[in-house]
Design a protein around this motif. Sequence first.
Motif, PDB file in Angstrom:
ATOM      1  N   ASN A 185       0.826  -1.205   0.000  1.00  0.00           N
ATOM      2  CA  ASN A 185       0.000   0.000   0.000  1.00  0.00           C
ATOM      3  C   ASN A 185       0.860   1.255   0.000  1.00  0.00           C
ATOM      4  O   ASN A 185       1.998   1.248   0.475  1.00  0.00           O
ATOM      5  CB  ASN A 185      -0.916   0.029   1.224  1.00  0.00           C
ATOM      6  N   ILE A 186       0.277   2.346  -0.525  1.00  0.00           N
ATOM      7  CA  ILE A 186       0.929   3.657  -0.514  1.00  0.00           C
ATOM      8  C   ILE A 186      -0.079   4.677  -0.013  1.00  0.00           C
ATOM      9  O   ILE A 186      -1.230   4.703  -0.464  1.00  0.00           O
ATOM     10  CB  ILE A 186       1.405   4.070  -1.915  1.00  0.00           C
ATOM     11  N   VAL A 187       0.343   5.505   0.924  1.00  0.00           N
ATOM     12  CA  VAL A 187      -0.516   6.600   1.386  1.00  0.00           C
ATOM     13  C   VAL A 187       0.233   7.920   1.205  1.00  0.00           C
ATOM     14  O   VAL A 187       1.389   8.047   1.601  1.00  0.00           O
ATOM     15  CB  VAL A 187      -0.965   6.418   2.859  1.00  0.00           C
ATOM     16  N   TYR A 188      -0.432   8.875   0.583  1.00  0.00           N
ATOM     17  CA  TYR A 188       0.111  10.228   0.439  1.00  0.00           C
ATOM     18  C   TYR A 188      -0.315  11.005   1.677  1.00  0.00           C
ATOM     19  O   TYR A 188      -1.214  11.835   1.649  1.00  0.00           O
ATOM     20  CB  TYR A 188      -0.423  10.884  -0.828  1.00  0.00           C
ATOM     21  N   THR A 222      -3.846   5.628  -1.373  1.00  0.00           N
ATOM     22  CA  THR A 222      -4.755   6.591  -0.748  1.00  0.00           C
ATOM     23  C   THR A 222      -4.098   7.964  -0.726  1.00  0.00           C
ATOM     24  O   THR A 222      -2.949   8.107  -0.295  1.00  0.00           O
ATOM     25  CB  THR A 222      -5.103   6.184   0.701  1.00  0.00           C
ATOM     26  N   VAL A 223      -4.818   8.954  -1.198  1.00  0.00           N
ATOM     27  CA  VAL A 223      -4.367  10.343  -1.157  1.00  0.00           C
ATOM     28  C   VAL A 223      -5.166  11.061  -0.069  1.00  0.00           C
ATOM     29  O   VAL A 223      -6.399  11.041  -0.083  1.00  0.00           O
ATOM     30  CB  VAL A 223      -4.553  11.044  -2.510  1.00  0.00           C
ATOM     31  N   SER A 224      -4.458  11.679   0.856  1.00  0.00           N
ATOM     32  CA  SER A 224      -5.099  12.375   1.968  1.00  0.00           C
ATOM     33  C   SER A 224      -5.005  13.881   1.761  1.00  0.00           C
ATOM     34  O   SER A 224      -3.938  14.411   1.452  1.00  0.00           O
ATOM     35  CB  SER A 224      -4.423  11.988   3.287  1.00  0.00           C
ATOM     36  N   ASN A 243      -7.960   5.821  -3.729  1.00  0.00           N
ATOM     37  CA  ASN A 243      -8.806   6.170  -2.589  1.00  0.00           C
ATOM     38  C   ASN A 243      -8.541   7.604  -2.123  1.00  0.00           C
ATOM     39  O   ASN A 243      -7.408   8.086  -2.188  1.00  0.00           O
ATOM     40  CB  ASN A 243      -8.527   5.207  -1.424  1.00  0.00           C
ATOM     41  N   LEU A 244      -9.578   8.241  -1.622  1.00  0.00           N
ATOM     42  CA  LEU A 244      -9.469   9.602  -1.104  1.00  0.00           C
ATOM     43  C   LEU A 244      -9.776   9.600   0.386  1.00  0.00           C
ATOM     44  O   LEU A 244     -10.763   9.017   0.834  1.00  0.00           O
ATOM     45  CB  LEU A 244     -10.439  10.536  -1.825  1.00  0.00           C
TER      46      LEU A 244
END
Length: 374
Positions: A185-188, A222-224, A243-244
């Motif tokens: 997974n990658i989360v911004y 997911t971009v936060s 994903n947002l």
Amino acid sequence: MKFISIAGSLQYDYNDAQIIKYICTVNEIVEKKEIRNLSIEDLKGLLAVEGEPAFRAKQILEWLWMKSARTFDEMSNLPKALREKLNNRFTINAINIHQSQHSSDKTIKNTFRLFDNNIIEGVLIPTSERMTACVSSQVGCSLSCKFCATGYMDRKRNLDAGEIYDQVVLIDQQAKANYDIPLSNIVYMGMGEPLLNYANVMRSIDRLTAEDGLNMSPKRITVSTAGIAKMIKKLGDDQVKFNLALSLHAANDTKRNEIMPINEQNTLKALAEALKYYFLKTKNPVTYEYILFDNFNDSLEDAAELAKFCRHIPCKVNIIEYNPISFASYTNSEEDKTEAFAAFLKKQGVITNIRRSRGKDIDAACGQLAIKES
């Protein structure tokens, strides 16, 4: 390749004499360009001037985005003469791990040094279910959220797509080296506001998910955002597949204004309208991130306001533990109030998870990323 740099843009000229005359007249030193900022069309145009076949552009891009080449010398299926020309005219501004810290819970925080000596941070978060890279999108941040260490830094510049991509590659290598497991997974969610670096963030995700890139699933990304209403609508127009997540933290404008100044221009009403538009266009549910601060936003009245906001579109809520920073005096909500808050949301039919902090002992947890060195 016969080209010169004029006013920061790439210009072509087939006349050697004119090029030489121009260079001699102004005594210009041609600055090397970051090759990863070029599209395949740009590369084809440059190669055509040199008399190279168009398929070389595809080979170059595969080396850059599939094989994560850090030098032109690695591109072994290109003619040596072409590699030399590329090396003379372009650069690959690869980032490097400057320092790594290991948490007692196996989280690893990295400081990355950029080509211009700026520093950013990114985190490897291992759990039993997934291996996650938390990456940054800017050097610093301009939003000044009161509970976030990055918010107390100045925003120095946006990151290029290649610099975001490099964080993923290096953290993936770190995951394999330390835990023998690749990234899932990658989360911004690192330093910066991703939607204020929209073009580079979108291009980095394209390169991470494309078949001629790292071929990761967008559903694993997911971009936060802190909440930029017009950019949330743009995500809808672009019909994104990732994903947002929205950093909400209060469903009351007065309280949200106090901890997140961005809310003054992006009110909850504006965000609700943008989120409805986003969902209409993408059919993607949204995650609301909600930090519980003791005696600020953790009452059952606050929970009721949040449950009401959740009715706008399909969503879930992640309740996040507050991670103290030296700049602010907030404290984490007590355990019994956290449990009561979550229970209330669940009774209202809201999908709710309580997320425990990772890497707090090395200042790697949510809201703690900030560069402490000069």
